[in-house]
Structure formats: C-alpha cells, structure tokens
Design a protein around this motif. Structure first.
Motif, PDB file in Angstrom:
ATOM      1  N   ASN A 107      -5.853   2.388  -0.510  1.00  0.00           N
ATOM      2  CA  ASN A 107      -5.733   3.157  -1.735  1.00  0.00           C
ATOM      3  C   ASN A 107      -4.572   3.789  -1.588  1.00  0.00           C
ATOM      4  O   ASN A 107      -3.995   3.981  -0.345  1.00  0.00           O
ATOM      5  CB  ASN A 107      -6.985   3.923  -2.152  1.00  0.00           C
ATOM      6  N   PRO A 108      -3.758   4.168  -2.729  1.00  0.00           N
ATOM      7  CA  PRO A 108      -2.471   4.967  -2.746  1.00  0.00           C
ATOM      8  C   PRO A 108      -2.486   6.259  -1.529  1.00  0.00           C
ATOM      9  O   PRO A 108      -1.607   6.535  -0.812  1.00  0.00           O
ATOM     10  CB  PRO A 108      -2.422   5.410  -4.112  1.00  0.00           C
ATOM     11  N   TYR A 116      -4.554   8.279  -8.727  1.00  0.00           N
ATOM     12  CA  TYR A 116      -5.797   7.752  -7.969  1.00  0.00           C
ATOM     13  C   TYR A 116      -6.786   8.751  -7.652  1.00  0.00           C
ATOM     14  O   TYR A 116      -7.967   8.500  -7.862  1.00  0.00           O
ATOM     15  CB  TYR A 116      -5.280   7.178  -6.516  1.00  0.00           C
ATOM     16  N   LEU A 117      -6.343   9.985  -7.073  1.00  0.00           N
ATOM     17  CA  LEU A 117      -7.226  11.143  -6.958  1.00  0.00           C
ATOM     18  C   LEU A 117      -7.842  11.505  -8.029  1.00  0.00           C
ATOM     19  O   LEU A 117      -8.999  12.199  -8.001  1.00  0.00           O
ATOM     20  CB  LEU A 117      -6.365  12.126  -6.068  1.00  0.00           C
ATOM     21  N   THR A 118      -7.099  11.675  -9.125  1.00  0.00           N
ATOM     22  CA  THR A 118      -7.702  12.181 -10.356  1.00  0.00           C
ATOM     23  C   THR A 118      -8.799  11.173 -11.065  1.00  0.00           C
ATOM     24  O   THR A 118      -9.603  11.660 -11.846  1.00  0.00           O
ATOM     25  CB  THR A 118      -6.781  12.654 -11.269  1.00  0.00           C
ATOM     26  N   PHE A 137       0.658  -1.278   0.090  1.00  0.00           N
ATOM     27  CA  PHE A 137       0.061   0.132  -0.014  1.00  0.00           C
ATOM     28  C   PHE A 137       0.825   1.205  -0.113  1.00  0.00           C
ATOM     29  O   PHE A 137       0.276   2.216  -0.036  1.00  0.00           O
ATOM     30  CB  PHE A 137      -0.891  -0.040   1.051  1.00  0.00           C
ATOM     31  N   VAL A 138       2.073   1.109  -0.007  1.00  0.00           N
ATOM     32  CA  VAL A 138       2.996   2.530   0.106  1.00  0.00           C
ATOM     33  C   VAL A 138       3.332   2.816  -1.290  1.00  0.00           C
ATOM     34  O   VAL A 138       4.084   1.913  -1.855  1.00  0.00           O
ATOM     35  CB  VAL A 138       4.135   2.194   1.020  1.00  0.00           C
ATOM     36  N   ARG A 139       2.726   3.424  -2.063  1.00  0.00           N
ATOM     37  CA  ARG A 139       3.032   3.917  -3.279  1.00  0.00           C
ATOM     38  C   ARG A 139       3.726   5.185  -3.511  1.00  0.00           C
ATOM     39  O   ARG A 139       3.982   6.078  -2.691  1.00  0.00           O
ATOM     40  CB  ARG A 139       1.855   3.961  -4.140  1.00  0.00           C
ATOM     41  N   GLY A 166      -4.767   6.585   1.159  1.00  0.00           N
ATOM     42  CA  GLY A 166      -5.213   6.220   2.236  1.00  0.00           C
ATOM     43  C   GLY A 166      -3.633   5.457   2.828  1.00  0.00           C
ATOM     44  O   GLY A 166      -3.515   5.455   4.017  1.00  0.00           O
ATOM     45  N   GLY A 167      -2.765   5.087   1.992  1.00  0.00           N
ATOM     46  CA  GLY A 167      -1.690   4.324   2.517  1.00  0.00           C
ATOM     47  C   GLY A 167      -0.595   5.485   3.279  1.00  0.00           C
ATOM     48  O   GLY A 167      -0.073   4.930   4.117  1.00  0.00           O
ATOM     49  N   TYR A 168      -0.731   6.775   2.543  1.00  0.00           N
ATOM     50  CA  TYR A 168       0.071   7.835   3.275  1.00  0.00           C
ATOM     51  C   TYR A 168      -0.328   8.127   4.611  1.00  0.00           C
ATOM     52  O   TYR A 168       0.006   8.587   5.529  1.00  0.00           O
ATOM     53  CB  TYR A 168       0.052   8.748   2.362  1.00  0.00           C
ATOM     54  N   MET A 169      -1.824   8.108   4.593  1.00  0.00           N
ATOM     55  CA  MET A 169      -2.628   8.513   5.954  1.00  0.00           C
ATOM     56  C   MET A 169      -2.025   7.302   6.959  1.00  0.00           C
ATOM     57  O   MET A 169      -1.873   7.922   8.401  1.00  0.00           O
ATOM     58  CB  MET A 169      -4.038   8.405   6.068  1.00  0.00           C
ATOM     59  N   VAL A 170      -1.997   6.047   6.611  1.00  0.00           N
ATOM     60  CA  VAL A 170      -1.316   4.971   7.317  1.00  0.00           C
ATOM     61  C   VAL A 170      -0.049   5.438   8.303  1.00  0.00           C
ATOM     62  O   VAL A 170       0.266   5.419   9.451  1.00  0.00           O
ATOM     63  CB  VAL A 170      -1.307   3.578   6.896  1.00  0.00           C
ATOM     64  N   LEU A 171       0.755   5.668   7.078  1.00  0.00           N
ATOM     65  CA  LEU A 171       2.235   6.030   7.401  1.00  0.00           C
ATOM     66  C   LEU A 171       2.194   7.284   8.402  1.00  0.00           C
ATOM     67  O   LEU A 171       3.151   7.256   9.302  1.00  0.00           O
ATOM     68  CB  LEU A 171       2.852   6.221   6.267  1.00  0.00           C
ATOM     69  N   CYS A 172       1.167   8.054   8.266  1.00  0.00           N
ATOM     70  CA  CYS A 172       1.236   9.599   9.001  1.00  0.00           C
ATOM     71  C   CYS A 172       1.061   8.900  10.364  1.00  0.00           C
ATOM     72  O   CYS A 172       1.710   9.340  11.382  1.00  0.00           O
ATOM     73  CB  CYS A 172       0.599  10.305   8.414  1.00  0.00           C
ATOM     74  N   PHE A 173      -0.132   8.121  10.494  1.00  0.00           N
ATOM     75  CA  PHE A 173      -0.471   7.603  11.911  1.00  0.00           C
ATOM     76  C   PHE A 173       0.767   6.992  12.757  1.00  0.00           C
ATOM     77  O   PHE A 173       0.875   7.272  13.777  1.00  0.00           O
ATOM     78  CB  PHE A 173      -1.698   6.863  11.956  1.00  0.00           C
TER      79      PHE A 173
END
Length: 223
Positions: free
Chosen positions: A96-97, A78-80, A68-70, A99-106
């Motif tokens: 999703n790509p 993805y967003l577009t 999930f880390v893209r 959401g993966g960054y949100m996971v890393l942020c947490f």
C-alpha cells in the motif's frame, strides 16, 4: 468479489525472508565479534539488495518501484480511508502507499549499512575491503555511521512489526501472502507477475560478480 490472487512472485518472497535472516545474522555476528562471518553475510545481503533494486525495475508489477512508490498525498488518502474496508483506496495488490515508503526506508538504511561497512574498521584487526582507500579519519567516521545506522535499522524493524500487528488486529494478515504469494483481491486489480526464477538468475549473476571480486576474502571467511 475477492478471489485468491497471485500477488508476490517467488523472488520477492524469498528476498523478504532472506533479508530478515541476513539482518539477524549481521546483528549476531557483529555482537559476538565473529567478523569473518559478519563480512560473509554482508556480501550475501549486498547481492540480495542489488538484485532487489534491479527487480524493482524489471520484475513483477508488485515489485516495481513505479507500482508502489506514491505521492505523499496518496499516502494521506490511504491512511484516512483505512476505516472503510470496502474502499478501493485500501485495496492494493502489493504494497500500500504507506508500506511503499517503509520499503524505500529499508532499502536506504540497508544501502547505507552495506556501503559504510565496506570502509569500516574496528581499530584492531578487521576492516572493510575499501578501508585502505580512505584516510583513518574517514574510515572511523564511516564506522560510527555504520554503528548508528544499525540502530536505525532495528527501529525500522520495530515499526514494521508494529504495523503488522496493527493490520492483524484489523483483520488483515500481511504475513500469509508473503509466504504463499496469494492475497484475496478483486479480479479487476490482479497484478502482472513475472516468474521469480528470473530474479534468482539475476541474483546468481550479481552474486557471482561479488564472489569473484571479493573471492579471497570470502574464501578465507568460510574456510
């Protein structure tokens, strides 16, 4: 054609809700000055987080970082493509790509919170177990970071909740799969799922090490 597919294993789902409860518990105990329980909950969350990081390497496909880390480019694509519900770019078995960054942020924010808490002090009676190994100035600095970082955690939680609401308005329920473990997906992208009991066994081992290392403190907190 989408069919109900196992997406999240039992450990990832349990971790998600226990993490939420632990953060709420840390907020409550810290606000109310219940520092004994504050430290006990922090040790529990530390064991959870360390297990999740291990699970990110050896667990189910949807739990693994490599899944999930893209790249930022993938996030932009993805967003577009969100307006096209049938696009393969919007279909992901796990995070999703974006959401993966949100996971890393947490993960990053929780790591900072737990590490600084080990060295923090309240200048009265409570201090982290490692506060004695650093100077008073450093301990005070880490205490300030500890307080500031928790506000960042609350902001990240708010952003996460806004994203969940936005997806609900877009007719995609992100909550239900994290409860049931299943998500409607094309069979062609069904992920490999590892038995979550293995994750809980790893958690028990890591928790046992933490308990042994901090046994005196934990027993005093809960007695």
């Amino acid at each position: 054609m989408n069919v109900s597919t196992r997406t999240w294993d039992g450990f990832v789902r349990g971790y998600h809700w226990l993490q939420a409860c632990s953060v709420a518990g840390l907020w409550y105990t810290g606000t109310e000055g219940l520092m004994d329980w504050h430290f006990a909950v922090a040790y529990f969350l530390l064991a959870l987080l360390l297990t999740r990081l291990v699970w990110g390497m050896v667990g189910s496909e949807t739990a693994q970082f490599r899944h999930f880390v893209r790249s930022p480019k993938a996030v932009f694509q993805y967003l577009t493509s969100l307006h096209d519900k049938d696009s393969q770019a919007t279909q992901h078995p796990g995070h999703n790509p974006a959401g993966g960054y949100m996971v890393l942020c947490f993960f990053a924010l929780l790591s900072i919170q737990l590490i600084t808490g080990l060295f923090a002090n309240d200048d009265i009676i409570s201090e982290g177990p490692f506060a004695m190994y650093v100077s008073g100035e450093i301990s005070s600095l880490l205490t300030e970071i500890h307080a500031l970082n928790f506000n960042l955690i609350l902001a990240a939680i708010g952003l996460h909740l806004c994203a969940i609401i936005a997806y609900l308005l877009g007719k995609e329920n992100l909550i239900k799969p994290m409860i049931s473990g299943n998500k409607p997906l094309p069979i062609s992208i069904a992920p490999r799922i590892t038995n979550g009991l293995i994750g809980w066994l790893i958690f028990a081992m890591i928790g046992g090490v933490i308990y042994i290392y901090f046994a005196q403190e934990i027993v005093s907190y809960l007695s």
